[in-house]
Design an enzyme around this catalytic site. Structure first.
Site, PDB file in Angstrom:
ATOM      1  N   VAL A 110       1.259  -1.526  -0.172  1.00 16.76           N
ATOM      2  CA  VAL A 110      -0.158   0.314   0.004  1.00 16.76           C
ATOM      3  C   VAL A 110       0.568   1.382   0.071  1.00 16.76           C
ATOM      4  O   VAL A 110       0.945   1.972  -0.614  1.00 16.76           O
ATOM      5  CB  VAL A 110      -1.462   0.011   1.829  1.00 16.76           C
ATOM      6  CG1 VAL A 110      -1.451   1.185   1.543  1.00 16.76           C
ATOM      7  CG2 VAL A 110      -2.271  -1.243   0.663  1.00 16.76           C
ATOM      8  N   GLU A 138     -15.108  -7.018  -6.596  1.00 20.22           N
ATOM      9  CA  GLU A 138     -15.065  -8.176  -6.699  1.00 20.22           C
ATOM     10  C   GLU A 138     -15.029  -9.208  -6.096  1.00 20.22           C
ATOM     11  O   GLU A 138     -15.165 -10.742  -6.613  1.00 20.22           O
ATOM     12  CB  GLU A 138     -12.874  -7.805  -6.659  1.00 20.22           C
ATOM     13  CG  GLU A 138     -12.692  -8.578  -7.466  1.00 20.22           C
ATOM     14  CD  GLU A 138     -12.743  -8.557  -8.903  1.00 20.22           C
ATOM     15  OE1 GLU A 138     -12.841  -9.611  -9.302  1.00 20.22           O
ATOM     16  OE2 GLU A 138     -12.115  -8.015  -8.929  1.00 20.22           O
ATOM     17  N   VAL A 180     -18.722 -11.334  -6.981  1.00 24.46           N
ATOM     18  CA  VAL A 180     -18.690 -12.597  -7.739  1.00 24.46           C
ATOM     19  C   VAL A 180     -17.627 -13.172  -7.767  1.00 24.46           C
ATOM     20  O   VAL A 180     -16.248 -12.769  -7.962  1.00 24.46           O
ATOM     21  CB  VAL A 180     -18.783 -11.903  -9.477  1.00 24.46           C
ATOM     22  CG1 VAL A 180     -19.223 -12.544 -10.520  1.00 24.46           C
ATOM     23  CG2 VAL A 180     -19.796 -11.251  -9.291  1.00 24.46           C
ATOM     24  N   ILE A 214     -11.578 -15.744  -7.804  1.00 22.74           N
ATOM     25  CA  ILE A 214     -11.483 -14.918  -9.826  1.00 22.74           C
ATOM     26  C   ILE A 214     -11.747 -13.672  -9.729  1.00 22.74           C
ATOM     27  O   ILE A 214     -12.600 -13.077  -9.137  1.00 22.74           O
ATOM     28  CB  ILE A 214     -12.434 -16.181 -10.691  1.00 22.74           C
ATOM     29  CG1 ILE A 214     -12.340 -17.792  -9.867  1.00 22.74           C
ATOM     30  CG2 ILE A 214     -12.605 -15.989 -11.646  1.00 22.74           C
ATOM     31  CD1 ILE A 214     -13.947 -18.706 -10.886  1.00 22.74           C
ATOM     32  N   GLY A 273     -20.215 -29.279   3.289  1.00 18.81           N
ATOM     33  CA  GLY A 273     -20.389 -27.729   3.686  1.00 18.81           C
ATOM     34  C   GLY A 273     -20.558 -27.292   2.559  1.00 18.81           C
ATOM     35  O   GLY A 273     -20.856 -25.949   2.697  1.00 18.81           O
ATOM     36  N   GLU A 291     -25.977 -24.854   2.516  1.00 21.00           N
ATOM     37  CA  GLU A 291     -26.226 -24.423   3.661  1.00 21.00           C
ATOM     38  C   GLU A 291     -27.962 -25.335   3.957  1.00 21.00           C
ATOM     39  O   GLU A 291     -28.437 -26.412   2.895  1.00 21.00           O
ATOM     40  CB  GLU A 291     -27.123 -23.001   3.419  1.00 21.00           C
ATOM     41  CG  GLU A 291     -26.896 -22.403   2.350  1.00 21.00           C
ATOM     42  CD  GLU A 291     -25.320 -21.733   4.097  1.00 21.00           C
ATOM     43  OE1 GLU A 291     -25.444 -21.462   5.666  1.00 21.00           O
ATOM     44  OE2 GLU A 291     -24.401 -20.840   3.965  1.00 21.00           O
ATOM     45  N   LYS A 323     -25.469 -12.311  -9.261  1.00 25.87           N
ATOM     46  CA  LYS A 323     -23.903 -12.274  -9.688  1.00 25.87           C
ATOM     47  C   LYS A 323     -24.381 -12.301 -11.715  1.00 25.87           C
ATOM     48  O   LYS A 323     -23.318 -11.321 -12.241  1.00 25.87           O
ATOM     49  CB  LYS A 323     -23.098 -13.525  -9.363  1.00 25.87           C
ATOM     50  CG  LYS A 323     -23.359 -14.535  -8.577  1.00 25.87           C
ATOM     51  CD  LYS A 323     -22.630 -15.009  -8.598  1.00 25.87           C
ATOM     52  CE  LYS A 323     -21.830 -15.966  -6.179  1.00 25.87           C
ATOM     53  NZ  LYS A 323     -21.787 -16.849  -5.768  1.00 25.87           N
ATOM     54  N   GLY A 372     -16.130 -19.683  -0.601  1.00 27.29           N
ATOM     55  CA  GLY A 372     -15.350 -20.358   0.745  1.00 27.29           C
ATOM     56  C   GLY A 372     -14.424 -19.534   1.558  1.00 27.29           C
ATOM     57  O   GLY A 372     -14.495 -17.743   0.928  1.00 27.29           O
TER      58      GLY A 372
END
Length: 438
Positions: free
Chosen positions: A38, A134, A137, A141, A192, A195, A210, A312
């Protein structure tokens, strides 16, 4: 703030669940690296939670925890607010308050962006602050930044993606093991990936949100979740998956965003989410388990594919931290990144006008003239047949028809006519086909 100023950039995090806890962990563990990237120290000054005593995946110093999220985002000294609580409210009010009090915002909130993104973008522009998302979606990725920045000089024509890991896991299990939907869903829940209430995933709501974000970015137009035609996978059967296998195809829940000519010849945005058969030769067919992939087509760059873990805590937190570094650098330089781009203002094409292809399985009487009658039903709606095959004889006779491209309304009307015909005992399967000859 001028570059080189060593005042720490102060960060507040809203939410400390699966994603928020990993954001806190990365902010703590990578403190020195983040400062180097940064250009100034990055200091975590508060974490808003619902309950102070709730179990968490990471240890958060008690002095950082607060149940007063409004007070946290209203502090005038916070530079960046990270919102990972999800949902519409209180997330919307908290983001607007953060912007109004001078903070830039990083969010992973796909539902809010798809429902009311323009309100957030307008607030960010008015406050002259960043709004980055970011992580909203496809998890880790990097797909939104390439659409917004890397392909800014190109004309994107189509975005085709697997953007929900839960449904991809279920359909992959149905394909590889022959399991039914309920059995595959139960396994996803045990591991997992799904849900306890999987509605948002299996009925396509998550993917539709998305898709709205992808279409808005790709085509520089405002597209909301309500503009996206949505169908889930709960009606996909083992027989559908087996039929796809017989065709050399696989069933995937796809988010499809594309430019299509409208009645006046001007481009319109077609956005849809539904299960579809795609050839096993297509790059998306090889996406297994809970992984995501997005396939982008543009005029100059051609075909691009982005692949990786789509959900995740840690993967999503990676995307959040990537945005945070960019936003923090902008704060140091006294600049802002690209805001909303909606200059094209293209209309959204109704699903009925969108051209698609159908795979239709029909149980029929095994007698002379059946094939001709079925062909006439397609012809009545100006739908051309690509392939047709007959399976079985006698009481078990079945026709499997794959159409050429036609307006979805014409294909739907064809199926309704087939259901009303005396020679048709049952239309056992209807599924769209993507990815090969039109």
């Amino acid at each position: 703030m001028n570059e080189g100023d060593e005042r720490a950039l102060k960060v507040a995090v809203l939410g400390c669940g699966a994603v928020g806890s990993q954001v806190v962990r990365l902010l703590t563990e990578q403190r020195d690296d983040l400062a180097a990237r940064v250009g100034a120290p990055v200091e975590l000054v508060g974490v808003a939670v619902r309950r102070l005593d709730a179990p968490r995946e990471v240890d958060v110093p008690a002095g950082l925890l607060t149940t007063d999220a409004t007070e946290l985002v209203s502090r005038g000294d916070v530079d960046v607010v990270v919102e990972v609580i999800g949902g519409i409210e209180p997330a919307r009010s908290l983001i607007l308050a953060a912007l109004d009090n001078g903070a830039s915002v990083v969010t992973a909130n796909k539902a809010l962006l798809a429902e009311d993104g323009p309100t957030l973008f307008e607030a960010a522009a008015k406050a002259e602050r960043d709004l980055y998302y970011e992580a909203a979606v496809a998890g880790a990725i990097p797909i939104l930044r390439p659409l917004r920045e890397s392909l800014a000089g190109d004309r994107v024509t189509r975005v085709l993606g697997i953007v929900n890991g839960t449904t991809n896991f279920i359909l992959d299990r149905m394909d590889t093991s022959g399991a039914g939907f309920s059995e595959a869903l139960e396994e996803a829940q045990e591991l997992g990936y799904a849900e306890a209430d999987p509605t948002a995933d299996v009925e396509g709501f998550d993917a539709a949100a998305k898709a709205a974000i992808l279409a808005s970015l790709a085509f520089h137009s405002r597209v909301t979740a309500s503009d996206v035609h949505r169908e889930g996978i709960s009606e996909v059967t083992a027989a559908d998956v087996a039929s796809a296998r017989d065709m050399g195809s696989v069933v995937k829940l796809l988010a499809i965003c594309e430019l299509r000519p409208g009645p006046d010849g001007q481009d319109q945005v077609a956005a849809r989410v539904h299960p579809a058969m795609i050839p096993r030769s297509h790059p998306l067919a090889s996406v297994h388990e809970a992984y995501n992939a997005v396939f982008v087509e543009s005029e100059a760059a051609g075909q691009l594919m982005f692949y990786g873990p789509g959900a995740g805590g840690a993967p999503t937190a990676s995307a959040v931290l990537g945005d945070l570094v960019t936003v923090a650098r902008n704060r140091l330089d006294g600049t802002r990144g690209a805001g909303e781009s909606a200059y094209a203002d293209r209309a959204v094409q109704p699903m009925g006008e969108t051209r698609t292809r159908y795979h239709v399985a029909i149980d029929v009487d095994d007698r002379a003239g059946v094939l001709a009658a079925v062909a006439n039903a397609f012809a009545d709606h100006d739908v051309s047949i690509q392939t047709v095959r007959q399976e079985g004889r006698g009481a078990d006779a079945q026709l499997v028809v794959v159409s050429h491209s036609a307006p979805d309304s014409a294909l739907s009307a064809t199926v309704e006519q087939l259901r009303e015909m005396d020679i048709v005992r049952e239309v056992t399967s209807v599924m769209r086909v993507e990815g090969d000859a039109e």
